[in-house]
Design an enzyme around this catalytic site. Structure first.
Site, short mmCIF file in Angstrom:
data_model
loop_
_atom_site.label_atom_id
_atom_site.label_comp_id
_atom_site.label_asym_id
_atom_site.label_seq_id
_atom_site.Cartn_x
_atom_site.Cartn_y
_atom_site.Cartn_z
N TYR A 49 31.22 -12.59 19.55
CA TYR A 49 32.83 -12.19 19.54
C TYR A 49 33.36 -13.72 19.05
CZ TYR A 49 36.54 -13.71 23.24
OH TYR A 49 37.76 -13.79 23.43
N THR B 16 23.49 -9.08 19.21
CA THR B 16 24.84 -8.72 20.24
C THR B 16 25.83 -8.51 19.56
OG1 THR B 16 24.31 -10.94 21.21
CG2 THR B 16 23.79 -9.37 22.31
N ALA C 211 23.75 -17.81 19.67
CA ALA C 211 23.33 -18.04 21.54
C ALA C 211 23.23 -16.71 22.86
CB ALA C 211 23.56 -19.06 21.98
N TYR D 169 21.08 -21.49 31.24
CA TYR D 169 22.09 -21.42 29.90
C TYR D 169 22.12 -22.08 29.61
CZ TYR D 169 26.26 -20.33 27.35
OH TYR D 169 27.06 -20.82 26.97
N LYS E 241 21.87 -24.96 26.67
CA LYS E 241 22.83 -26.20 25.63
C LYS E 241 22.67 -28.24 25.96
CE LYS E 241 25.18 -22.29 24.36
NZ LYS E 241 25.48 -22.27 22.93
N ASN F 39 35.64 -21.10 29.45
CA ASN F 39 35.97 -19.89 29.12
C ASN F 39 37.59 -19.26 28.32
OD1 ASN F 39 35.10 -20.55 31.91
ND2 ASN F 39 34.29 -17.98 32.08
N ASP G 218 26.44 -19.76 39.26
CA ASP G 218 27.86 -19.63 39.48
C ASP G 218 28.83 -20.99 40.54
OD1 ASP G 218 28.62 -17.51 38.35
OD2 ASP G 218 29.36 -16.41 39.43
#
Ligand code: UDP
Length: 336
Positions: free
Chosen positions: A11, A35, A75, A141, A145, A170, A292
């Site tokens: 993306y 992906t 990633a 995640y 990083k 985001n 989250d």
């Protein structure tokens, strides 16, 4: 410049490749297409299907295409998945990331821009978050990083690797040609738009957070703004540019947040998507998602001061509108 973009079929990578070739750069994309999508890669770029985790293969590619700089976007990047399968994240992001750095080191490629994340900050102590705030991830995640950020930092000190580390908040929205397509769709904005298309309820993960409406707050940034930041960051790794260190010898990374400085709650996102699409999107509340943080909002002051970057496509309606446009012009997604 001759640039290798890992994850250039994904993306954020594909939108960046599109911008880089438009600006006249020669781009090689390295993507294993697990992906990413072949159809997302600009026809003006050269696509190499493979993993960035194979040092010898990447080294050969760097030499073959006489690469000047690497934009490392590839990633695994799903917070929820990283909590249930951390091994995958350490294997791919960390072991793979080191393998890539080894390819750069052994071939003498000294310039890298690294896609990092706001998830490195964990549960921030204050908002908006600045780059000097503590880095203490609360999901695997973010931890992976952080590990790669550390490796890049030490490769700078030890081998003179010049780097810009970009901590994205985001990413959202789409360019005309490239948009967000995942299977399954786990990110909030595409998931809301998918629910809307399918006439389903949208499930929000928790509404008992310490935020104004109880749902999590995030800072959404247009993916084309990220692409522009990548270009500025790649330029900043030039040996003549002191932002990333002296022309030779030890270097320190330039670390910049990329966000808009404004937070929107998950409920506000759904409401904005209703305005953009003109359709009602009923909400159901599910349990919290593991890992989250309640609020992640950037201070992008440093990116402005050092890179001259500013988000230009910032309104929430513009961002969601571009994602909606892309979905309508690509009803079946990418061809492959
Ligand atoms: N979210 C949600 N329902 C979904 C997908 C996401 O409520 O179907 C929430 C998620 O829990 C988080 C926010 O939307 O609070 C943003 O999640 P996303 O995965 O898009 O990005 P992240 O901030 O995790 O990188």
């Amino acid at each position: 410049m001759r640039i290798l973009v890992t994850g250039g079929a994904g993306y954020i990578g594909s939108v960046s490749v599109e911008a880089l070739v438009e600006a006249g750069h020669e781009v090689t994309v390295l993507d294993d297409l697990t992906t990413g999508f072949r159809g997302a890669v600009s026809p003006a770029a050269r696509l190499e299907v493979g993993t960035y985790g194979d040092t010898a293969a990447v080294a050969a590619l760097l030499v073959r295409d006489r690469i000047d700089a690497v934009l490392h976007c590839a990633a695994k990047s799903l917070v929820g998945e990283s909590m249930v399968d951390p091994a995958k994240y350490f294997r791919e992001n960390v072991a793979g990331g080191i393998a890539l750095l080894e390819a750069l080191r052994t071939t003498g490629v000294r310039r890298i821009v690294f896609s990092s994340t706001a998830a490195t900050y964990g549960m921030p102590e204050r908002t908006p978050i600045t780059e000097s705030d503590p880095v203490q991830p609360i999901n695997a995640y973010g931890e992976t990083k952080r590990c790669v950020e550390s490796a890049i930092t030490w490769y700078g000190r030890g081998y003179g690797l010049r780097s810009v580390i970009l901590r994205y908040f985001n990413a959202a929205g789409a360019s005309k040609a490239c948009g967000e397509q995942h299977n399954p769709e786990t990110h909030l904005i595409p998931a809301v738009l998918l629910a809307c298309e399918q006439g389903r309820d949208m499930t929000l993960f928790g509404e008992d957070y310490a935020t104004p409406d109880g749902t999590c707050v995030r800072d959404y940034i247009h993916v084309s703004d990220l692409a522009r930041a990548h270009m500025l960051a790649l330029e900043a790794t030039d040996p003549a540019n002191t932002l990333t260190g002296p022309p030779s010898g030890p270097c320190e990374p330039l670390i910049c947040n990329l966000g808009s400085g404004t937070g929107f709650s998950n409920r506000q996102i759904v409401a904005a998507a209703e305005r953009v699409t003109g359709r009602p999107i009923p909400v159901k509340i599910g349990p919290r998602r593991l890992g989250d943080p309640a609020v992640l909002v950037a201070s992008a002051q440093r990116a402005h001061e050092k890179l001259g970057w500013e988000p230009g496509l910032g309104t929430l309606e513009e961002i969601i509108g571009s994602a909606w446009e892309w979905r309508r012009s690509h009803p079946a997604g990418y061809p492959d």
